[in-house]
Scaffold this motif. Sequence first.
Motif, PDB file in Angstrom:
ATOM      1  N   THR A 124      -4.455   4.406   5.503  1.00 53.08           N
ATOM      2  CA  THR A 124      -5.494   4.458   4.481  1.00 53.08           C
ATOM      3  C   THR A 124      -6.847   4.263   5.155  1.00 53.08           C
ATOM      4  OG1 THR A 124      -6.148   3.620   2.310  1.00 53.08           O
ATOM      5  CG2 THR A 124      -5.405   1.995   3.922  1.00 53.08           C
ATOM      6  N   CYS A 133       0.833  -1.213   0.000  1.00 46.54           N
ATOM      7  CA  CYS A 133       0.000   0.000   0.000  1.00 46.54           C
ATOM      8  C   CYS A 133       0.860   1.252   0.000  1.00 46.54           C
ATOM      9  CB  CYS A 133      -0.939  -0.002   1.202  1.00 46.54           C
ATOM     10  SG  CYS A 133      -2.271  -1.200   1.070  1.00 46.54           S
ATOM     11  N   LEU A 169      -9.711   0.142   1.750  1.00 47.80           N
ATOM     12  CA  LEU A 169      -9.650  -1.311   1.883  1.00 47.80           C
ATOM     13  C   LEU A 169     -10.835  -1.765   2.717  1.00 47.80           C
ATOM     14  CD1 LEU A 169      -5.860  -1.746   2.736  1.00 47.80           C
ATOM     15  CD2 LEU A 169      -6.944  -1.985   0.501  1.00 47.80           C
ATOM     16  N   LEU A 223      -4.521  -3.692  11.392  1.00 50.93           N
ATOM     17  CA  LEU A 223      -5.091  -2.848  10.334  1.00 50.93           C
ATOM     18  C   LEU A 223      -5.147  -1.378  10.731  1.00 50.93           C
ATOM     19  CD1 LEU A 223      -8.076  -4.948   8.935  1.00 50.93           C
ATOM     20  CD2 LEU A 223      -5.842  -4.559   7.877  1.00 50.93           C
ATOM     21  N   ILE A 227      -9.869   2.149   6.058  1.00 54.98           N
ATOM     22  CA  ILE A 227     -10.098   0.711   6.191  1.00 54.98           C
ATOM     23  C   ILE A 227     -11.328   0.461   7.048  1.00 54.98           C
ATOM     24  CG2 ILE A 227      -9.181  -1.443   7.142  1.00 54.98           C
ATOM     25  CD1 ILE A 227      -6.418  -0.423   6.620  1.00 54.98           C
ATOM     26  N   CYS A 228     -12.075  -0.567   6.661  1.00 53.25           N
ATOM     27  CA  CYS A 228     -13.145  -1.051   7.513  1.00 53.25           C
ATOM     28  C   CYS A 228     -13.325  -2.544   7.295  1.00 53.25           C
ATOM     29  CB  CYS A 228     -14.458  -0.317   7.264  1.00 53.25           C
ATOM     30  SG  CYS A 228     -15.331  -0.857   5.785  1.00 53.25           S
TER      31      CYS A 228
END
Length: 96
Positions: A58, A23, A34, A53, A60-61
């Motif tokens: 970035t 990434c 993501l 994570l 993210i979920c």
Amino acid sequence: MKKHHFPSTEGTPRSLTELKIYCQLLDWDKHPVLIFYKDAILQSFSQTFLDALTRFDTTICPIADSPHSTMPTFSLQNLHLIQSIMTWLQRTILET
């Protein structure tokens, strides 16, 4: 549309560390997002995975039934799952 290849023999990241490096190396034209989904029948994400994570730079979920304390989590049981994710994405991307 850019096509990216991960520098490994399989062409995909094999660990969270490799995914994070991948990434970071990408030259994103847009805001990266993501979304992680794991079949609820098998098992849910481990807390270690979810905590790792949170260190990514970035949006993210995960889609999981157990919420995470610092990361937006969406349940498969949500009747408006796609709309909820889209609303979250719109809010998140506008804030950046």
